[in-house]
Design a protein around this motif. Structure first.
Motif, PDB file in Angstrom:
ATOM      1  N   VAL A 327       5.052  -9.142  33.036  1.00 54.74           N
ATOM      2  CA  VAL A 327       5.229  -7.758  32.585  1.00 54.74           C
ATOM      3  C   VAL A 327       5.771  -7.705  31.169  1.00 54.74           C
ATOM      4  CG1 VAL A 327       5.584  -6.915  34.927  1.00 54.74           C
ATOM      5  CG2 VAL A 327       7.568  -7.637  33.568  1.00 54.74           C
ATOM      6  N   GLY A 328       6.042  -8.876  30.573  1.00 50.55           N
ATOM      7  CA  GLY A 328       6.559  -8.929  29.212  1.00 50.55           C
ATOM      8  C   GLY A 328       7.979  -9.453  29.180  1.00 50.55           C
ATOM      9  N   ALA A 329       8.293 -10.239  28.163  1.00 54.13           N
ATOM     10  CA  ALA A 329       9.629 -10.805  28.035  1.00 54.13           C
ATOM     11  C   ALA A 329      10.683  -9.708  28.023  1.00 54.13           C
ATOM     12  CB  ALA A 329       9.723 -11.632  26.751  1.00 54.13           C
ATOM     13  N   LYS A 330      11.753  -9.927  28.767  1.00 54.60           N
ATOM     14  CA  LYS A 330      12.885  -8.991  28.856  1.00 54.60           C
ATOM     15  C   LYS A 330      12.482  -7.645  29.447  1.00 54.60           C
ATOM     16  CE  LYS A 330      16.936  -7.714  26.076  1.00 54.60           C
ATOM     17  NZ  LYS A 330      17.471  -7.559  24.691  1.00 54.60           N
ATOM     18  N   ASN A 331      11.367  -7.586  30.150  1.00 52.74           N
ATOM     19  CA  ASN A 331      10.862  -6.323  30.672  1.00 52.74           C
ATOM     20  C   ASN A 331      11.036  -6.177  32.178  1.00 52.74           C
ATOM     21  OD1 ASN A 331       8.730  -4.303  28.940  1.00 52.74           O
ATOM     22  ND2 ASN A 331       9.518  -6.125  27.909  1.00 52.74           N
ATOM     23  N   PHE A 332      11.825  -7.024  32.807  1.00 54.12           N
ATOM     24  CA  PHE A 332      12.020  -6.886  34.247  1.00 54.12           C
ATOM     25  C   PHE A 332      12.638  -5.540  34.576  1.00 54.12           C
ATOM     26  CE2 PHE A 332      13.909  -7.287  38.382  1.00 54.12           C
ATOM     27  CZ  PHE A 332      13.071  -8.134  39.076  1.00 54.12           C
ATOM     28  N   PHE A 361      14.817 -17.760  37.835  1.00 59.97           N
ATOM     29  CA  PHE A 361      13.446 -18.186  38.100  1.00 59.97           C
ATOM     30  C   PHE A 361      12.543 -16.978  38.379  1.00 59.97           C
ATOM     31  CE2 PHE A 361      16.341 -21.591  39.185  1.00 59.97           C
ATOM     32  CZ  PHE A 361      15.799 -22.671  38.501  1.00 59.97           C
ATOM     33  N   VAL A 362      13.047 -16.032  39.167  1.00 56.02           N
ATOM     34  CA  VAL A 362      12.295 -14.797  39.389  1.00 56.02           C
ATOM     35  C   VAL A 362      12.137 -14.045  38.073  1.00 56.02           C
ATOM     36  CG1 VAL A 362      12.342 -12.554  40.540  1.00 56.02           C
ATOM     37  CG2 VAL A 362      12.994 -14.617  41.800  1.00 56.02           C
ATOM     38  N   GLN A 363      13.180 -14.049  37.254  1.00 52.82           N
ATOM     39  CA  GLN A 363      13.133 -13.383  35.960  1.00 52.82           C
ATOM     40  C   GLN A 363      11.986 -13.914  35.104  1.00 52.82           C
ATOM     41  OE1 GLN A 363      16.536 -14.274  33.531  1.00 52.82           O
ATOM     42  NE2 GLN A 363      15.871 -12.986  31.826  1.00 52.82           N
ATOM     43  N   VAL A 364      11.889 -15.227  34.965  1.00 51.67           N
ATOM     44  CA  VAL A 364      10.838 -15.820  34.132  1.00 51.67           C
ATOM     45  C   VAL A 364       9.470 -15.593  34.746  1.00 51.67           C
ATOM     46  CG1 VAL A 364       9.938 -17.979  33.196  1.00 51.67           C
ATOM     47  CG2 VAL A 364      12.386 -17.533  33.136  1.00 51.67           C
ATOM     48  N   LEU A 368       7.051 -13.564  32.424  1.00 57.42           N
ATOM     49  CA  LEU A 368       6.107 -14.415  31.685  1.00 57.42           C
ATOM     50  C   LEU A 368       4.966 -14.939  32.545  1.00 57.42           C
ATOM     51  CD1 LEU A 368       8.593 -16.518  29.514  1.00 57.42           C
ATOM     52  CD2 LEU A 368       7.504 -14.340  28.955  1.00 57.42           C
ATOM     53  N   GLY A 369       4.912 -14.592  33.798  1.00 57.39           N
ATOM     54  CA  GLY A 369       3.831 -15.056  34.648  1.00 57.39           C
ATOM     55  C   GLY A 369       4.025 -16.493  35.102  1.00 57.39           C
ATOM     56  N   ILE A 370       3.032 -16.996  35.802  1.00 54.53           N
ATOM     57  CA  ILE A 370       3.109 -18.346  36.367  1.00 54.53           C
ATOM     58  C   ILE A 370       3.197 -19.425  35.295  1.00 54.53           C
ATOM     59  CG2 ILE A 370       1.877 -20.041  37.784  1.00 54.53           C
ATOM     60  CD1 ILE A 370       0.791 -17.696  39.422  1.00 54.53           C
ATOM     61  N   PRO A 371       2.414 -19.368  34.193  1.00 54.25           N
ATOM     62  CA  PRO A 371       2.561 -20.403  33.154  1.00 54.25           C
ATOM     63  C   PRO A 371       3.967 -20.449  32.567  1.00 54.25           C
ATOM     64  CG  PRO A 371       0.510 -19.213  32.858  1.00 54.25           C
ATOM     65  CD  PRO A 371       1.291 -18.460  33.883  1.00 54.25           C
ATOM     66  N   GLY A 372       4.572 -19.279  32.333  1.00 53.52           N
ATOM     67  CA  GLY A 372       5.931 -19.258  31.812  1.00 53.52           C
ATOM     68  C   GLY A 372       6.919 -19.871  32.784  1.00 53.52           C
ATOM     69  N   LEU A 373       6.739 -19.587  34.077  1.00 54.51           N
ATOM     70  CA  LEU A 373       7.623 -20.165  35.082  1.00 54.51           C
ATOM     71  C   LEU A 373       7.478 -21.679  35.137  1.00 54.51           C
ATOM     72  CD1 LEU A 373       9.625 -19.855  37.414  1.00 54.51           C
ATOM     73  CD2 LEU A 373       7.676 -19.446  38.938  1.00 54.51           C
ATOM     74  N   LEU A 374       6.254 -22.177  35.029  1.00 53.86           N
ATOM     75  CA  LEU A 374       6.039 -23.632  35.029  1.00 53.86           C
ATOM     76  C   LEU A 374       6.720 -24.288  33.836  1.00 53.86           C
ATOM     77  CD1 LEU A 374       2.288 -23.833  36.146  1.00 53.86           C
ATOM     78  CD2 LEU A 374       4.323 -24.327  37.509  1.00 53.86           C
ATOM     79  N   CYS A 375       6.643 -23.655  32.676  1.00 51.51           N
ATOM     80  CA  CYS A 375       7.321 -24.196  31.487  1.00 51.51           C
ATOM     81  C   CYS A 375       8.829 -24.214  31.692  1.00 51.51           C
ATOM     82  CB  CYS A 375       6.969 -23.373  30.257  1.00 51.51           C
ATOM     83  SG  CYS A 375       5.278 -23.578  29.665  1.00 51.51           S
ATOM     84  N   PHE A 376       9.363 -23.161  32.287  1.00 55.71           N
ATOM     85  CA  PHE A 376      10.806 -23.066  32.505  1.00 55.71           C
ATOM     86  C   PHE A 376      11.281 -24.141  33.472  1.00 55.71           C
ATOM     87  CE2 PHE A 376      14.500 -21.071  34.672  1.00 55.71           C
ATOM     88  CZ  PHE A 376      15.328 -20.932  33.568  1.00 55.71           C
ATOM     89  N   VAL A 377      10.579 -24.285  34.583  1.00 53.83           N
ATOM     90  CA  VAL A 377      10.941 -25.318  35.563  1.00 53.83           C
ATOM     91  C   VAL A 377      10.769 -26.710  34.953  1.00 53.83           C
ATOM     92  CG1 VAL A 377      10.342 -26.338  37.794  1.00 53.83           C
ATOM     93  CG2 VAL A 377      10.420 -23.851  37.533  1.00 53.83           C
ATOM     94  N   GLY A 378       9.682 -26.908  34.186  1.00 60.30           N
ATOM     95  CA  GLY A 378       9.464 -28.194  33.541  1.00 60.30           C
ATOM     96  C   GLY A 378      10.546 -28.530  32.535  1.00 60.30           C
TER      97      GLY A 378
END
Length: 463
Positions: A327-332, A361-364, A368-378
């Protein structure tokens, strides 16, 4: 996952019992003569200044400093100096790792999320602030020339947290009605830690203080670390944070089970000291609050729409419906007030809280979607993996490398505290995480150089 990131237990193998192999190279390089110990310089001072202002936010405690914009000045000077000092252990190519790759992927996805964000201005504001954090990751990790530099920056992290906590405790006197630091947000003007955020910061700093108690010879530093830990324990209790309490339990368990360079009796004695401070400082209201963890059905977080479980469910829905860029960075919070099922209540005149994700983790994933979450976890997994490699090197090197091993254990414990505390808070883009990750990257960089023979361990220079 955490158990796989902490290396093997002692005892050490005998010195010279096996060849030391570089982390990434196929052959052994003959060690060179030890380089002279390096002290503080301006670039390292900028890195420490960023830790004090970005993580410790000490300048916000004293409004007279705010017009000077110390954070911006330190960041600009640090980046400039790092660009100009691309030699030796400060070459940027030495920071190539999974952690760095995931961090660059994360900021790329933050940028890509801006055009399609629910509120583009809010997303761009996060992009601007996160860009500075990413640049300072390179400054902090890149400024490190050896193990001593990692210690110096860890000391800055610990000391800044102690100062922040001590000032908060001195300004906020608790009464029977205000048993916890519920109004902590009044401390800052441009940014702040609320009680829950402060609890997580404190937990990440505690293992660093423990390192200076156990791993240094200077009694003055040990006494400061001991007094600092006492202040942090009191601050942790006064925060009244249940997530912080769980994070503290996780760090305590890690120290007891994995700080194998410290005798068991010393670990138990340290735990007894901390528990003594906890029981002396904790009020009846505190223990009543902690007991709700054992009865989740009576907790509002599991029963109302504004509780954490319902928020997490909606956050996962945002990720599923916006899987690529979120939904966009900082847009939760914007999503909570505009596209959530609760937002429809506004048409009936019912107010809706534009609440935070309360889970990093839910925030990212939502923003940022699934790719952003994968980067964060990685990113986090890469930091744990780096510290595990450092621990393996130290175990092979023998007792002479006990310093790097303790550093790796301490930083791992700090990251464990962040992961547990961050599971209940929106800290995905907080300075504390990326500072700890940068320290892990810097430590691996120096240990890799020691193993390759371009540096030798030096553990007698003053911090």
């Amino acid at each position: 996952m955490l158990a796989d990131c902490v290396g093997e237990p002692l005892p050490f193998p005998g010195a010279g019992s096996q060849l030391l192999r570089p982390l990434d190279a196929p052959r052994v390089v003959a060690p060179t003569s030890p380089a002279p110990a390096s002290g503080w310089d301006l670039l390292l001072g900028c890195a420490a200044g960023y830790v004090v202002t970005g993580v410790g936010r000490v300048h916000e405690l004293f409004p007279v400093l705010l017009p000077l914009k110390p954070g911006f000045v330190i960041a600009a000077l640090g980046v400039t100096l790092y660009v100009l000092q691309q030699s030796g252990q400060r070459r940027v190519e030495l920071l190539r790792s999974q952690t760095t790759t995931c961090l660059l992927g994360l900021i790329l996805w933050v940028g890509l999320s801006v055009p399609g964000a629910l509120n583009q201005g809010v997303a761009f504001d996060l992009l601007r602030g996160f860009t500075e954090i990413v640049l300072m990751y390179f400054v902090v990790a890149g400024s490190v020339r050896g193990v001593r530099d990692v210690e110096r920056l860890m000391l800055a992290y610990f000391a800044a947290t102690v100062v922040y906590t001590a000032v908060v405790l001195s300004r906020f006197q608790l009464s029977a009605e205000t048993w916890r630091l519920g109004r902590l947000y009044t401390v800052g003007t441009t940014g702040y830690y609320d009680a829950n955020d402060l609890a997580t910061l404190i937990v990440t700093a505690m293992p660093l203080g423990l390192y200076f108690i156990l791993g240094r010879r200077q009694w003055s530093l040990r006494l400061f670390a001991l007094a600092g830990l006492a202040v942090l324990v009191v601050g942790q209790i006064r925060s009244g944070s249940r997530g912080g309490f769980l994070a503290l339990l996780a760090v305590t368990a890690f120290v007891l089970l994995r700080f194998t360079t410290v005798p068991v009796r010393a670990r138990v004695a340290g735990l007894a000291l901390i528990l003594g401070v906890v029981f002396a400082a904790a009020s009846d209201q505190y223990w009543t609050q902690m007991q709700t963890l054992l009865n989740p059905r009576a907790d509002y977080n599991t029963t109302v729409e504004g509780g954490r479980l319902k928020i997490w469910e909606r956050g996962i829905t945002y990720m599923v419906t916006h899987p690529v860029l979120g939904v966009g960075a900082k847009n939760f919070q914007v999503a909570e007030g505009t596209i959530s099922p609760l937002a429809r209540q506004q048409e009936l005149g019912i107010g809706v809280v534009w609440g935070a994700a309360h889970n990093s983790f839910v925030q990212v994933g939502a923003e940022l979607g699934i790719p952003g979450l994968l980067c964060f976890v990685g990113l986090i997994a890469g930091a744990f993996a780096s510290l595990r490699r450092v621990a393996r090197y130290a175990l092979r090197a023998g007792p002479s490398a006990v310093g790097p091993l303790r550093l790796a254990r301490s930083l791992t414990a700090a990251l464990v505290g962040f992961v547990v505390g961050g599971f209940f808070l929106s800290l995905a883009f907080s300075d504390m995480l990326y500072t700890l990750v940068a320290l892990a990257a810097g430590l691996e960089k120096t240990v890799r150089a020691e193993q390759a023979g371009t540096l030798r361990p030096r553990h007698n220079a003053p911090v």
